[in-house]
Design an enzyme around this catalytic site. Structure first.
Site, mmCIF file in Angstrom:
data_model
loop_
_atom_site.group_PDB
_atom_site.id
_atom_site.type_symbol
_atom_site.label_atom_id
_atom_site.label_comp_id
_atom_site.label_asym_id
_atom_site.label_seq_id
_atom_site.Cartn_x
_atom_site.Cartn_y
_atom_site.Cartn_z
ATOM 1 C CB THR A 5 38.389 37.484 41.505
ATOM 2 O OG1 THR A 5 39.041 38.716 41.178
ATOM 3 C CG2 THR A 5 39.063 36.927 42.749
ATOM 4 C CG ASP A 6 41.310 39.861 37.534
ATOM 5 O OD1 ASP A 6 40.782 40.142 38.621
ATOM 6 O OD2 ASP A 6 41.451 40.689 36.613
ATOM 7 C CD GLU A 7 40.777 41.957 43.219
ATOM 8 O OE1 GLU A 7 41.361 42.172 44.294
ATOM 9 O OE2 GLU A 7 39.663 42.412 42.947
ATOM 10 C CE1 TYR A 65 36.826 38.805 46.821
ATOM 11 C CE2 TYR A 65 38.382 40.076 45.504
ATOM 12 C CZ TYR A 65 37.280 39.256 45.584
ATOM 13 O OH TYR A 65 36.618 38.871 44.447
ATOM 14 C CE LYS A 93 36.070 34.530 44.873
ATOM 15 N NZ LYS A 93 34.688 33.951 44.875
#
Length: 373
Positions: free
Chosen positions: A136-138, A161, A165
């Site tokens: 994810t870009d997060e 979260y 990741k």
């Protein structure tokens, strides 16, 4: 015929990937593994149940014996890991669950692949094998009002979260750097489309608006996200698995940046007009206390995957949101099933309490400061 082990296949992106691959390739075998937790729904795969190319296995990616057995039995060419706890609010409440699924689960998959594909004595890998981590870009953190995430942007996750990741991504690259394991990582922006569990923004809005329930919006709603139609993402994953350079990270974004409040108002307008329902108006919008550590803006630069593999997002937001709403309106039974039971309890915990807190704060009289009222 290529064989894929697809983990998290009954979730949102995983199930769309299964549909995409079965539609695109006549000669393919998908061994699909899912634990079937709250967001894993076998109804997402109902229309492919009788397809001999699709083999479903219920199980946990942390189960080493099971994963090893599947790799030995089916000898997959590709292992594609979608399996993950993915909702930020849940990670704030129970971060340990995210460590178990997203970090330990990923390490177990990597180790099982290494056991099956790596000749330690010769330090060689079986030809034609690859592990692909869907991220994810997060993991990059937050952007200012300008600029975009690239594959060289330092990792700076801000939530449990995104931290889980980012940790998983680092383990994937460690297996590549240490053992030479053939891997890729894809990092996507906000996905939307069919089969998305309604704790996420767009299906939550659709479900609530149809019932004239409040539409919860964090803070001022001006958090900006890059919205990517899920089938465009599935196409990118397929291309990276087949042709991505080993050891590379590829960002996958739609260049469809929109603030959350724009998404909310768009869904309201679409449903109001299409359902001819005068009760669906912007008066349903309820601003709630902002999420802890809420990143203000994400934006992805997908230049690398465009230049290297020829991928581009085919679905502008204006088209994708119509396709998405079409699907949810055509599948009311799916929504009714997925929003029953435990989901309702979760919704109450996550949003009702915030609404009450916000109303209480708004009603509380302000004290005069030293300079007067």
């Amino acid at each position: 015929m290529k064989t894929y082990l697809v983990t998290g296949c009954a979730g949102f992106i995983g199930s769309n990937f299964v549909h995409y691959m079965l539609e695109k390739y006549a000669q393919i075998r998908l061994v699909n593994l899912d634990k079937l937790t709250y967001a894993g729904n076998l109804e997402n795969l109902k229309d492919v149940e009788g397809d001999p190319r699709h083999i479903f296995v219920q199980g946990d990616i942390c189960d080493k014996a099971l994963v090893s057995d599947l790799i030995t039995r089916y000898d997959p060419d590709y292992v594609i890991n979608f399996a993950a706890e993915s909702h930020v609010d849940r990670s704030i409440r129970n971060p340990e669950i995210f460590v178990e699924s997203n970090v330990l689960g990923t390490v177990n998959l990597l180790q099982c692949c290494k056991d099956a594909w790596y000749n330690a004595e010769a330090k060689t890998w079986k030809e034609g094998k690859k592990y692909l981590q869907v991220s994810t870009d997060e993991v990059y953190g937050a952007l200012g009002p300008e600029g975009y995430f690239t594959e060289t942007t330092p990792l700076s996750p801000h939530s449990p979260y995104s931290s889980s990741k980012a940790s998983a991504d680092l383990f994937v690259m460690a297996f590549h750097d240490t053992y030479g394991m053939p891997v890729n990582i894809t990092r996507c922006s906000n996905n939307y489309g069919p089969y998305q569990f309604p704790e996420k923004l767009i299906p939550l809005l659709i479900n609530n608006a149809k019932q004239h329930k409040n539409l919860p919006v964090y803070g001022d709603g001006m958090q900006v996200r890059d919205w990517l139609y899920v089938m465009d993402h599935c196409k990118a994953i397929d291309m990276v698995a087949s042709d991505g350079k080993v050891g590379e990270v590829y960002n996958v974004g739609g260049h469809n940046e929109r603030p959350n409040i724009f998404i909310v108002k768009t869904v309201i307008a679409q449903l109001h007009d299409r359902l001819q329902d005068e009760g669906i108006t912007e008066e349903l919008i309820t601003h709630v206390a902002d999420r802890l550590g809420h990143d203000r803006r994400y934006g992805i630069d997908p230049t690398k995957i465009k230049n290297d593999l020829g991928w581009y997002p085919e679905t502008p937001f204006e088209k994708g949101i119509v396709l998405t709403i079409d699907w949810y309106l055509a599948n009311p039974e799916w929504m009714a099933h997925v929003t029953s039971g435990d989901y309702q309890k979760y919704y109450e915990q996550m949003y009702k309490n915030k609404e009450a807190h916000t109303r209480k704060a708004a009603a509380r009289p302000r004290r005069a400061g030293r300079g007067g009222a």
